[in-house]
Design a protein around this motif. Sequence first.
Motif, PDB file in Angstrom:
ATOM      1  N   ASP A   1      47.992 -17.973 -33.593  1.00 50.34           N
ATOM      2  CA  ASP A   1      48.620 -19.225 -33.210  1.00 50.34           C
ATOM      3  C   ASP A   1      49.794 -19.515 -34.128  1.00 50.34           C
TER       4      ASP A   1
ATOM      5  N   GLN B   1      41.219  -9.563 -26.465  1.00 48.16           N
ATOM      6  CA  GLN B   1      40.706 -10.755 -27.147  1.00 48.16           C
ATOM      7  C   GLN B   1      40.341 -10.491 -28.605  1.00 48.16           C
TER       8      GLN B   1
ATOM      9  N   MET C   1      50.021 -19.931 -28.630  1.00 46.53           N
ATOM     10  CA  MET C   1      48.839 -19.126 -28.927  1.00 46.53           C
ATOM     11  C   MET C   1      48.959 -17.805 -28.180  1.00 46.53           C
TER      12      MET C   1
ATOM     13  N   LYS D   1      42.467  -9.996 -30.977  1.00 43.13           N
ATOM     14  CA  LYS D   1      43.465 -10.603 -31.852  1.00 43.13           C
ATOM     15  C   LYS D   1      43.897 -11.926 -31.244  1.00 43.13           C
ATOM     16  N   ILE D   2      43.777 -12.976 -32.007  1.00 39.06           N
ATOM     17  CA  ILE D   2      44.227 -14.282 -31.528  1.00 39.06           C
ATOM     18  C   ILE D   2      45.158 -14.866 -32.571  1.00 39.06           C
TER      19      ILE D   2
ATOM     20  N   GLU E   1      46.955 -14.325 -27.154  1.00 34.81           N
ATOM     21  CA  GLU E   1      45.681 -13.601 -27.108  1.00 34.81           C
ATOM     22  C   GLU E   1      45.948 -12.177 -26.661  1.00 34.81           C
TER      23      GLU E   1
ATOM     24  N   ASP F   1      50.182  -9.753 -24.094  1.00 38.89           N
ATOM     25  CA  ASP F   1      49.421 -10.912 -24.544  1.00 38.89           C
ATOM     26  C   ASP F   1      49.470 -12.048 -23.529  1.00 38.89           C
TER      27      ASP F   1
END
Lengths: 266, 266
Positions: free
Chosen positions: A113, A108, A102, A110-111, A104, A86
Amino acid sequence: MLELRLVQGSLLKKVLESIKDLVNDANFDCSATGFSLQAMDSSHVALVALLLRSEGFEHYRCDRNLSMGMNLNNMSKMLKCAGNDDIITIKADDGSDTVTFMFESPTQDKIADFEMKLMDIDSEHLGIPEAEYHAIVRMPSAEFARICKDLSSIGDTVVISVTKEGVKFSTRGDIGTANIVCRQNTTVDKPEEATIVEMNEPVSLTFALRYMNSFTKATPLSNTVTISLSSELPVVVEYKIAEMGYIRFYLAPKIEEDEDETKPQA
Amino acid sequence: MLELRLVQGSLLKKVLESIKDLVNDANFDCSATGFSLQAMDSSHVALVALLLRSEGFEHYRCDRNLSMGMNLNNMSKMLKCAGNDDIITIKADDGSDTVTFMFESPTQDKIADFEMKLMDIDSEHLGIPEAEYHAIVRMPSAEFARICKDLSSIGDTVVISVTKEGVKFSTRGDIGTANIVCRQNTTVDKPEEATIVEMNEPVSLTFALRYMNSFTKATPLSNTVTISLSSELPVVVEYKIAEMGYIRFYLAPKIEEDEDETKPQA
DNA sequence: GACCCGCATC
DNA sequence: GATGCGGGTC
């Protein structure tokens, strides 16, 4: 406003794995130079200094110097939620009492925070003077880790002695004694397998293996480790972090006692 | 007389691994249709429904409907004695109070039989109505398991929210908050890596992570998991069992409370 | 929570 | 054959 984007997020995960057992709470300091940390271990014996230079980040925005107090255990819990591939971004608003991590995924898809509360930590930031060392040993980090682990099954302290020929790690305990000599060896195929001894004068110092074994948690960060020794100065155990900086551990030597009293208390 | 021969015995081993922590004792029901189980978890909050269709067995003989009460822990102990490549045969005589598990090694060099006492378990067999769901999410089962595990290091409950864009998993705990967004993604090379969101209307529901993490024990049974959500209905977490049926877990949502009271007790 | 071992993957 | 990941044990 702070926004640091680190493509190789696994670096930060490894950094936390390597210090969270040593230090409970610490301030991360952000400036234009980079992202750094300096902290004593919980028993106030060892010191950790971390530097991740701004150039190592894909994106580095730090409008003004910021000191963020974090509980490293909690921070580590959050970073464990990041995949090894990530991209990690650290964000904080000025005056906010939280920091956001955050994550990532490479695709992209799965994001994530994670927001963590900051803490107030008063820490004296020590100026660590550049010093001349009697001897500097560079060796494969895995080998150093193995030696510290092996010796700690025999004794509690290690005597590190450097001569022109190489470096010797010795211990002594109830069941016997151990000496491991690593000869200088620069003729190896790969430079990261070399053992290099730079010596101005011979030196022999004693350290608690317990701390050494903590320091070697940083082994995944670098193939090599550098051990800088001077009598009367703390040893520096340094792991370079590729393209970014370093993590350095400082530990004061134990006062040498009589030969037959090799297990003094700290 | 009952005799069910399952060539891929590891399936049954995995099924037991995935429910034995949730349910202590349960009736396995055999009919011409297949081998099935329905049971509440020990705290009567979640429900498991298993179906292994008769067509999935190499040999399936079930003269008349039979309900066999088993202690799943004991059954699991016995199945652990089967090799992963073994062929498993389940045998029971009418009116007998025991069941026999027979394990044949692939080479036929080893044949084991384990006889287990049955128990009387009174279980209300709930009719579970087919329902229309507001949203159905299909995603890689390993990813779902990872998310549930990660979030449970931060909080006790997860809010699952589905919108057209994807599905969001959120939690909140003492050390901070976490949000993981998985975007719909059907363009991936392998279909089992896709994340697919079918949504009739947006939905946002809260569940205890403790149960979700129990459900994900079924991850080895399938590459993908299907999560079906409707407000006011239990969520269904389904793992398809190739060629044979499924295992489904049902869990009632927690009643949503105020925003600042996100950790209600069950 | 840390350490060790075994399994699976590349 | 080596590395990384997951599970189990202390």
